[in-house]
Each structure stands twice: as C-alpha cells, then as structure tokens.
Motif scaffolding. Sequence first.
Motif, short mmCIF file in Angstrom:
data_model
loop_
_atom_site.label_atom_id
_atom_site.label_comp_id
_atom_site.label_asym_id
_atom_site.label_seq_id
_atom_site.Cartn_x
_atom_site.Cartn_y
_atom_site.Cartn_z
N PHE A 197 44.66 27.65 35.99
CA PHE A 197 44.55 28.82 37.16
C PHE A 197 44.22 30.03 36.50
O PHE A 197 43.26 30.90 37.23
N ALA A 198 44.91 30.35 35.65
CA ALA A 198 44.61 31.94 35.08
C ALA A 198 43.18 31.73 34.41
O ALA A 198 42.40 32.68 34.43
N GLU A 199 42.81 30.77 33.91
CA GLU A 199 41.33 30.61 33.30
C GLU A 199 40.35 30.63 34.63
O GLU A 199 39.08 31.15 34.47
N GLY A 200 40.58 29.76 35.79
CA GLY A 200 39.84 29.73 36.77
C GLY A 200 39.50 31.03 37.51
O GLY A 200 38.65 31.08 38.26
N LEU A 201 40.49 31.90 37.33
CA LEU A 201 40.25 33.06 38.47
C LEU A 201 38.93 33.94 38.12
O LEU A 201 38.37 34.52 39.05
#
Length: 470
Positions: free
Chosen positions: A383-387
């Motif tokens: 999630f942190a990467e996908g933002l």
Amino acid sequence: MKRCATWLFGSTALIGSFLFAGSAAAEDLTFVWHAGNCADAIIDIAKDYPDKSVNIVPALVPYAPEWHDKIAAEFAIKGDGFDFAMWDSQSTAEFAGGGHAYSINKIFEQSDVLSPDLFEPASLARYGEYPDGSGQYWGLPVNQDSYGFMYRKDLFESADEKAAFEEKYGRDLTVPQTYQEAKEVAEFFTRPDEGLFGWGQMGGRDYDFATTASNSFLWSFGGELWNPKTNEVKGYLNSPASVDGVQAYVDMFQYGPPGSQNWGWDDVNTAFQQGKLAMAMQWYYFNGLNANPSVNPNADNTGFGNLPGAIGRDGKFRRQFSVGGQGMGVNAYSGRIDTLIKFMDWYFQPEQQHRYSAVCQTGLKSVLDTPEWQDLNRYNKHFAEGLRYTNDYWHLPEYSILLRILQEEVANAISGEKPVKQALDDAAQRHEEVLKGAGYQITRSDKDHEVPDQVVFPVGMDEIVELPFD
C-alpha cells in the motif's frame, strides 16, 4: 475511493443512538461516516479522549449514496446536525466549493499540534485540496485507500499449473505486471466446469462501482478523463487510448463468473473467499478481511500486491489506479469548532494513529514511514508503495453529475448496449454540456491526442517497472 462491509455493520447498527458516558453538561461532537471497521476504530479510540466533558457521537449509515446524501442534505440547509464528517476525496470540491467546509488552513493556524508537515503533500492534496494546486485544504487524510490486487498463491505456485501455462503461452506463469499479461493468466485459469474463474472486478451501476475499476484501466493505457487546464473532455475521455483501456476492462468480464458485470465490492469478496477467483482487483480496505482465515478459507494462500499496469499504443508503460478513502472535513456551520480542534489535536497524535493504523490506513506520515507499520501485515508495504500510482476523478463541484453520467455510459459498454467507443463519445459530449452549463470555458486544442496522458500529466515509461508481490 472508499469502502465498508456489511459484515461489520452489526457492531454499529445501534450506534446512532449511542453516546459515550459523560456528564449532563457534556458537549457532543457528532461525525458522519459509513458504518464499518474504520468508524468503529475511531469510536473505540475516542473513548480514551482525556477530556471527559466531550462526547464523540457517531451518526453512521451504510456505504451507499445515502452516506454522501446525508452530508449534502445537512449542508443544503446550512445545518449543524454534525460537526465533522469523512467524505470521499472527490466530494471535497462539491462541499468546499459550496462554502460548507471549514478551512483546514485556519485549523493549522489555530491548532497547537496540527500542521501540513504531519502529512505527505500528495495525501493532503488528494484528500483535501481545492482548487487543485491552490494550497487551500478542506480535509485531512483520515483514511487512505487505493485499489489493490489479490491472487491465489497456491495456483500460481503449482508445478502442474506452471507447466501447463508454459506449454500454452510459451512463458513462465507469473503474477501479472501488465493487463496484457493478466488477460492471458485470466484466460488460463477460467474453468467454469471446475467453478474457477480467472478474474474478478466490479461492474455495478451503483455509485462509483464500475468507474473506479474502468478508470484504473483507462489511465494505465494512457487515457484521461479530461484536460483540467482547458476543460476539454472530447478528445480525452473518448481518445483512442481511453477506448483501449475501457475496452480492456470490459473484455476482462469474460473471465469472471456469470453476472459479475453487476458486481460491487461485496460480490468480489464473496467470490474470492469461496475460491472461485484466481485473481481480483479490490480495495486495500478489505485486505484485513481477506487475510483472515476465519472469513476467507484461502487466506493463507492469498497473495497481495498492486494492480498491473499496461503497455499503451505508444509503447509506453503506465501503472495507475483509483485512489480511495476519505478525508476528515469540518462543518463550517458547527458552533463547536474550537472544541473539535482540541479533539483533532489529540486524535492525530502518533499514539492514537498507531492504534487506528492497526485496522485502517492512516494518513499520518510518521506512522506510515515506520517499519513497524509496514511489517504489521502482508500488504501494508505494498500500500505504501502503491500510493504513488494513484489517480482520481475530477475535483469539481459538479463531480456527482459527471460521475452519474460516466457510470451510465460505462455500464452501457459493459452490458453491450453500446460499443465502448460510442459510450465514451456520448459521455464526453454529456460531460462538456455539464461543464458549459456550469460556466466553464472550454478551450479547444489544435490537434487530437491519441494518448492524452502525454499532454495532461505524463507518466509513461520506456520499460515495465515491476512491483513485488508477497
């Protein structure tokens, strides 16, 4: 951007009449949101608010248009029936543009704790800025979310499946990095006689079900909803690249169970938990549910990551998908804003946000950046990467009208009532009529843009940028 599940509603069904213990002189701060585990988390955390003269009173509704309409109806009468609310990112323009939201910039000035530095600039912009690029904020990122991806690890790791896939397609069976790869994998795993299908996605006409999914394809293929600088929709929403993306989205329904064209988020969850899907696009919000063995029998074999991208007609690789989640906005008509700011000062401190982030996705940078949070489960790091790959609808007060039109036309394409090109042509025409009627000046470009991403906000790359899966 945005979800809550009916399986959680039992814990909050009576919440509207619930008041935290306090004295008769207690001051109530009422908030509006959809019922679910994120709202439950705030309610639970608020029980420990040191100022016992303040009661946090939830006014929750199921996730549906009723949630937006409850907020809008109170604003329409300039009422103070609630003090703060969590609304979708794209609703900020509607509520702030109408003068109903209290300025977060003023709160930064009044607060002893809150400041823009506590949040990622992109998150502040995504969940609270209006107009875009103005530096004027009307909401804080209280519940971040985005579209994500889940898949059956046992199928992808099976030696027999790997061998069969390589024999048929001449390449290794891998979790797809592009929608072109995803289509082959979905085709391979679609076996109706075995009750297995390759792909699950939303397609329902309700709210934003179809378009949050179709937009993720549209953007990845290099399309755009419009040009925010010129207000053009024609040549952007119905560009060749946009048509490519929505056509790819529509084509994926052939690899889903019968009736999946009408699905919402709960249908995707149910089918995946029943073992009917090899892959599915779903909001990160639901990963806790789908990673829970008591809910999902295949939880231990469920992998998580980010959605694929696509190689567009210009040969460029793009990966973009819909942002979800909500910002916390303040009712400008509330007479209790000073009391609310003191609560917000306490609530957005790391101790409280660490508690919240164990359930949902906080917007507080000091929590999101910690290894402790990213290692809390199998999907937070993704999630942190996908933002950084998220995109959103129009940030305009006319959002709800534009959404209804796009939902109708994408649904027409899904059902086959219209070819994709005609559906997007009609949507573009109708959108420009709305913008003109609202007083926007549309400035025509000198030429058509086959791949409008090259013009609006270029993100195309020469090579596929691979992201990991767990």
